[in-house]
Design a protein around this motif. Structure first.
Motif, PDB file in Angstrom:
ATOM      1  N   HIS A   1       0.824  -1.209   0.000  1.00 23.03           N
ATOM      2  CA  HIS A   1       0.000   0.000   0.000  1.00 23.03           C
ATOM      3  C   HIS A   1       0.857   1.257   0.000  1.00 23.03           C
ATOM      4  O   HIS A   1       0.602   2.189  -0.741  1.00 23.03           O
ATOM      5  CB  HIS A   1      -0.923   0.022   1.214  1.00 23.03           C
ATOM      6  N   THR A   2       1.879   1.267   0.884  1.00 24.86           N
ATOM      7  CA  THR A   2       2.632   2.518   1.031  1.00 24.86           C
ATOM      8  C   THR A   2       3.499   2.796  -0.187  1.00 24.86           C
ATOM      9  O   THR A   2       3.853   3.932  -0.438  1.00 24.86           O
ATOM     10  CB  THR A   2       3.525   2.477   2.276  1.00 24.86           C
ATOM     11  N   ILE A   3       3.841   1.731  -0.935  1.00 25.68           N
ATOM     12  CA  ILE A   3       4.705   1.943  -2.088  1.00 25.68           C
ATOM     13  C   ILE A   3       4.045   2.855  -3.115  1.00 25.68           C
ATOM     14  O   ILE A   3       4.720   3.558  -3.851  1.00 25.68           O
ATOM     15  CB  ILE A   3       5.133   0.578  -2.663  1.00 25.68           C
ATOM     16  N   LEU A   4       2.711   2.897  -3.090  1.00 27.93           N
ATOM     17  CA  LEU A   4       2.027   3.824  -4.006  1.00 27.93           C
ATOM     18  C   LEU A   4       2.516   5.245  -3.777  1.00 27.93           C
ATOM     19  O   LEU A   4       2.795   5.970  -4.729  1.00 27.93           O
ATOM     20  CB  LEU A   4       0.514   3.750  -3.800  1.00 27.93           C
ATOM     21  N   LEU A   5       2.641   5.621  -2.500  1.00 27.11           N
ATOM     22  CA  LEU A   5       3.124   6.964  -2.183  1.00 27.11           C
ATOM     23  C   LEU A   5       4.535   7.147  -2.735  1.00 27.11           C
ATOM     24  O   LEU A   5       4.865   8.198  -3.297  1.00 27.11           O
ATOM     25  CB  LEU A   5       3.092   7.178  -0.673  1.00 27.11           C
ATOM     26  N   GLY A   6       5.372   6.105  -2.606  1.00 25.30           N
ATOM     27  CA  GLY A   6       6.720   6.159  -3.149  1.00 25.30           C
ATOM     28  C   GLY A   6       6.711   6.377  -4.648  1.00 25.30           C
ATOM     29  O   GLY A   6       7.450   7.214  -5.171  1.00 25.30           O
ATOM     30  N   ILE A   7       5.829   5.648  -5.329  1.00 26.00           N
ATOM     31  CA  ILE A   7       5.733   5.771  -6.784  1.00 26.00           C
ATOM     32  C   ILE A   7       5.348   7.192  -7.161  1.00 26.00           C
ATOM     33  O   ILE A   7       5.943   7.816  -8.042  1.00 26.00           O
ATOM     34  CB  ILE A   7       4.689   4.766  -7.325  1.00 26.00           C
ATOM     35  N   VAL A   8       4.347   7.727  -6.438  1.00 21.65           N
ATOM     36  CA  VAL A   8       3.877   9.076  -6.758  1.00 21.65           C
ATOM     37  C   VAL A   8       4.980  10.089  -6.523  1.00 21.65           C
ATOM     38  O   VAL A   8       5.215  10.985  -7.352  1.00 21.65           O
ATOM     39  CB  VAL A   8       2.648   9.417  -5.887  1.00 21.65           C
ATOM     40  N   ILE A   9       5.696   9.946  -5.404  1.00 21.04           N
ATOM     41  CA  ILE A   9       6.759  10.907  -5.107  1.00 21.04           C
ATOM     42  C   ILE A   9       7.864  10.799  -6.157  1.00 21.04           C
ATOM     43  O   ILE A   9       8.403  11.818  -6.605  1.00 21.04           O
ATOM     44  CB  ILE A   9       7.305  10.668  -3.689  1.00 21.04           C
ATOM     45  N   ALA A  10       8.152   9.572  -6.581  1.00 17.54           N
ATOM     46  CA  ALA A  10       9.158   9.402  -7.633  1.00 17.54           C
ATOM     47  C   ALA A  10       8.734  10.128  -8.903  1.00 17.54           C
ATOM     48  O   ALA A  10       9.549  10.759  -9.579  1.00 17.54           O
ATOM     49  CB  ALA A  10       9.377   7.925  -7.914  1.00 17.54           C
ATOM     50  N   PHE A  11       7.441  10.073  -9.218  1.00 16.59           N
ATOM     51  CA  PHE A  11       6.928  10.811 -10.376  1.00 16.59           C
ATOM     52  C   PHE A  11       7.145  12.302 -10.206  1.00 16.59           C
ATOM     53  O   PHE A  11       7.606  12.998 -11.108  1.00 16.59           O
ATOM     54  CB  PHE A  11       5.420  10.584 -10.527  1.00 16.59           C
ATOM     55  N   LEU A  12       6.806  12.804  -9.012  1.00 19.07           N
ATOM     56  CA  LEU A  12       6.895  14.240  -8.776  1.00 19.07           C
ATOM     57  C   LEU A  12       8.338  14.702  -8.859  1.00 19.07           C
ATOM     58  O   LEU A  12       8.631  15.757  -9.415  1.00 19.07           O
ATOM     59  CB  LEU A  12       6.331  14.578  -7.393  1.00 19.07           C
TER      60      LEU A  12
END
Lengths: 328, 447
Positions: free
Chosen positions: A75-86
């Motif tokens: 679940h938390t990796i989604l936040l990681g993915i989004v931050i990597a995008f940003l």
């Protein structure tokens, strides 16, 4: 890049395997170049790599009772993915986003450690019971991820795709990445098999021999994060959990030997992925319905588990009856 | 252009999402208290995912009857029925895996969660193909979509919430007993199995109400967070059952409020695209923040107050140590800062602060600008600490039988902790000794 001509168009379940093994032979004998592989073969390769990686990681996760930690990570990796995008500002335009794999790996590792740290903080310092702190940490970080995705992209497309996976959007680069993830998992499992085994089954012995149980917990967590990151494009962050647990639990029904369990888990995972892709192609060819391939693989996993379980269950009852007689 | 919060309950468009979310938070947190205390928080996570294929099955049935989005009431009822069935199937699957296959609870939860979700997605891709107009309905259940709720939903969810409240109120006594002592409940003759079955049913019901506004992926937070926050404030089951729904409803309202207010104050608004903060995740974030605030700032159990209590105790120990140092040099003499600091591990700046505090509270006086001397109260206090220290040493050495050379370190800690009652007990126990094991006099008790 992709072959415009797909040799699997219109094939049924058995024809799929015929063509697949024929082309695999051609590929191995060098008659078919690596760049002319079809979309279905990319899917097969990526899903099989994911399944094998997951089985390697999942065996120890299941045995160490850490699967719910894997659930938090996914679940938390989604936040990681989004931050990597940003951070990298890559490919937010267009239907299929491109990805910067290094950024994504780093972000996923940081999120993995952050998740474990926050959960431990709430449990130890905040005096919250463990199950509750796990639940709160992952769901709030996931919610944050969804909000960020919606704010940045004005739609939840990436969010939906990261949760659901999209096998059809796979690219030949994903094959390479999935291959690296598999290699990484394979190397760690082979290198640290003994250490993992000892720290899993006898933490007292591990301590006496000088192995740190905590270190191998973290290492396994890193392995799980990387496996999930490698899988999220194809199967999504939630269905990878089925890859992590399903084949392993099936293998657990079949054997008590750890090495056999890992091997059987990997083989079952690979077989299920192969069958899943074939069924997906069959349904598309025969009924004309495009179903989610990753979803079908999960359904196959469930079916295999149920069948194995049903086959094992009478045995189990039989044994328990013998045991009862010997006691009386 | 901020709107009055009251408008959220009266405006015909805003009314339904606000009240709907609050109802769902109410029932989720009520059930959450029970689930939380039984340490089954992650069961909610699995069951909410297990409800997903049922949602889609409901939509598929609706689609095959030719129902469109306009028939919200029928659609909702079909979805609720489907979700209920599949969540219950998930529950039985978990139970079956645990009991028949001896699979550990965490693996069983994780496997059921991901399998049901995968089956749901497979069914979902079928719906996308056959009933693409209804596919939006399914998407709404993934992350929740409070904004599209209407008055019909409120009636349905309201009656389901009422059912949960009534059941919890009616069976309060049984629930309390079973939650805290299952065996005692059995011995009282409570129908434990049936009540537990009812609890599970209610949990499934609460989850189904919740997934409409928060979605299957985030539902577990709404079960855990309000209960965890309420736990910080009380030790009592009944009070927890009252506080948790308040927290839940507050986060339901604030989540809606913020998602609408912040969306309107959007700085990116100039680009023209309609921009909205998703309601479900916002509710979850608000609930988690409330829970975090409770963990940090709650009285008694709160982290901040605990840290303050610890810091105050440490400071008191340091004060007592400084007083003791002066007393042992000579209770009647004056000493400079340097002379005192020779026996202390603290920096001279910190010591200056400690002495300043001691002077202000009247334990120490300053005869000149640079010297310090104990006041009468300070002398008494220091003597009391030394007395406790030496009494404890006697107790350890003579009564417990620990070697004389090893008693000092433990006494160094106990001298700050011993209460007057314990001191009295020690005097009686040890026959009011006059010297400690190191042959130093124990100061007499003074008042």
């Amino acid at each position: 890049m992709l072959a415009y001509y797909n040799p699997y168009t219109g094939t049924s379940f058995f024809e799929f395997f015929q063509i697949f093994f024929h082309r695999l032979f051609l590929l191995a004998s060098g008659k078919l170049s690596f760049h002319s592989i079809a979309a279905d073969e990319i899917q097969v390769f990526v899903l099989c790599s994911i399944a094998a990686s997951s089985a390697l990681t999942g065996t120890f996760l299941v045995l160490r009772k850490m699967t719910m930690l894997a659930n938090s990570l996914s679940h938390t990796i989604l936040l990681g993915i989004v931050i990597a995008f940003l951070v990298t500002k890559d490919g937010l335009v267009g239907e299929h986003y491109s990805i910067n794999m290094q950024a994504m790996l780093i972000a996923s590792l940081i999120m993995g450690i952050l998740t474990a740290f926050l959960t431990e903080f709430l449990t130890k310092t905040g005096r919250l019971q463990e199950d509750a702190s796990t639940g709160i940490v992952f769901s709030s970080l996931f919610a944050l991820g969804i909000i960020l995705v919606t704010l940045m992209t004005r739609n939840a497309h990436i969010g939906t795709e990261a949760v659901m996976g999209n096998v059809d959007a796979l690219h030949i680069d994903d094959c390479v990445f999935a291959g690296w993830v598999l290699l990484f998992n394979l190397a760690l499992t082979v290198l640290f098999f003994k250490e993992y085994t000892i720290t899993t089954f006898d933490s007292g012995l591990a301590k006496a021999l000088g192995f740190s149980v905590g270190f191998f917990n973290y290492l396994l967590m890193v392995q799980a994060s990387i496996t999930i990151i490698g899988a999220f494009r194809a199967v999504g962050v939630l269905m990878v959990l089925s890859f992590l647990t399903g084949p392993v639990l099936t293998a657990r029904l079949l054997t008590d030997n750890l090495k056999k369990m890992v091997l059987i888990g990997v083989l079952i995972g690979i077989a299920e992925s192969l069958i899943g892709v074939a069924i997906s192609r069959h349904i598309l060819s025969v009924y004309g319905v495009p179903l989610s391939t990753a979803g079908i693989v999960v359904c196959v996993t469930v079916a295999v588990f149920i069948l194995t379980g049903a086959a094992r269950l009478p045995n189990f009852q039989h044994f328990s009856r013998i045991f009862r007689w010997s006691k009386s | 252009m901020s709107m009055s919060p009251w408008l959220y309950f009266t405006d015909p468009i805003l009314r339904a999402p606000t009240i709907g979310s609050m109802l769902m938070c109410l029932s989720a947190s009520l059930i959450g208290v029970i689930v939380f205390l039984r340490k089954q928080s992650l069961l909610g996570e699995s069951l909410s995912h297990a409800a997903y294929p049922g949602v889609i099955l409901g939509v598929m049935v609706a689609g095959s009857f030719g129902l469109t989005e306009d028939y919200q009431a029928w659609l909702s009822i079909l979805i609720i029925a489907g979700a209920f069935l599949s969540a219950f199937l998930g529950l039985s699957a978990i139970h079956f895996l645990e009991t028949r296959f001896k699979i550990r609870s965490d693996s069983a939860l994780c496997f059921v969660l991901s399998s049901f979700f995968g089956i749901g997605l497979t069914l979902g891709s079928q719906v996308q193909f056959f009933h693409s107009s209804l596919y939006r309905q399914i998407q709404a259940y993934l992350y929740g979509q409070a904004a599209t709720m209407t008055d019909v939903h409120i009636w349905i969810y309201g009656s389901l919430s009422l059912l949960i409240i009534i059941a919890v109120a009616l069976f309060f006594k049984e629930l309390e007993t079973i939650t805290f002592d299952r065996n005692y409940a059995k011995s009282l003759g409570f129908p434990v199995r049936s009540i537990e079955m009812m609890t599970f049913t209610l949990t499934v019901l609460a989850i189904i109400i919740g997934i409409r506004s928060v979605g299957v992926v985030l539902m577990s937070a709404m079960i855990i967070a309000p209960a965890a926050a309420a736990r910080q404030f009380t030790n009592r089951f009944l009070i927890m059952l009252c506080i948790a729904p308040l927290f839940g409803m507050l986060s339901g309202f604030l989540g809606n409020y913020l998602s609408i207010e912040l969306s309107q104050h959007d700085p990116l608004h100039t680009t023209g695209a309609r921009f909205a903060l998703p309601t479900g995740p916002t509710i979850v974030i608000v609930a988690s923040l409330l829970c975090l605030l409770a963990i940090f700032f709650a009285p008694e159990r709160g982290l901040l107050l605990r840290v303050i209590r610890i810091a105050r105790f440490r400071f008191q120990c340091i004060c007592e140590n400084v007083l003791k140092t002066i007393w042992r040099l000579d209770p009647e003499e004056e000493y400079t800062l340097d002379q005192i600091s020779r026996f202390q591990p603290y920096s001279s700046l910190y010591l200056r602060f400690v002495l300043w505090r001691l002077v202000r509270h009247g334990w120490v006086q300053k005869p000149t600008a640079f010297t310090f001397k104990l006041t009468k109260e300070g002398r008494l206090w220091a003597a009391k600490i030394v007395r406790l220290h030496r009494l404890w040493e006697v107790y350890l050495a003579h009564y417990i039988g620990i070697g004389d050379e090893r008693v000092h370190r433990n006494a160094e800690e106990m001298e700050h902790i011993l209460t007057p009652e314990l001191e009295q007990d020690l005097i009686v126990l040890l026959n009011d000794p006059k010297v400690d094991p190191h042959a130093q006099p124990i100061p007499p008790k003074e008042f």
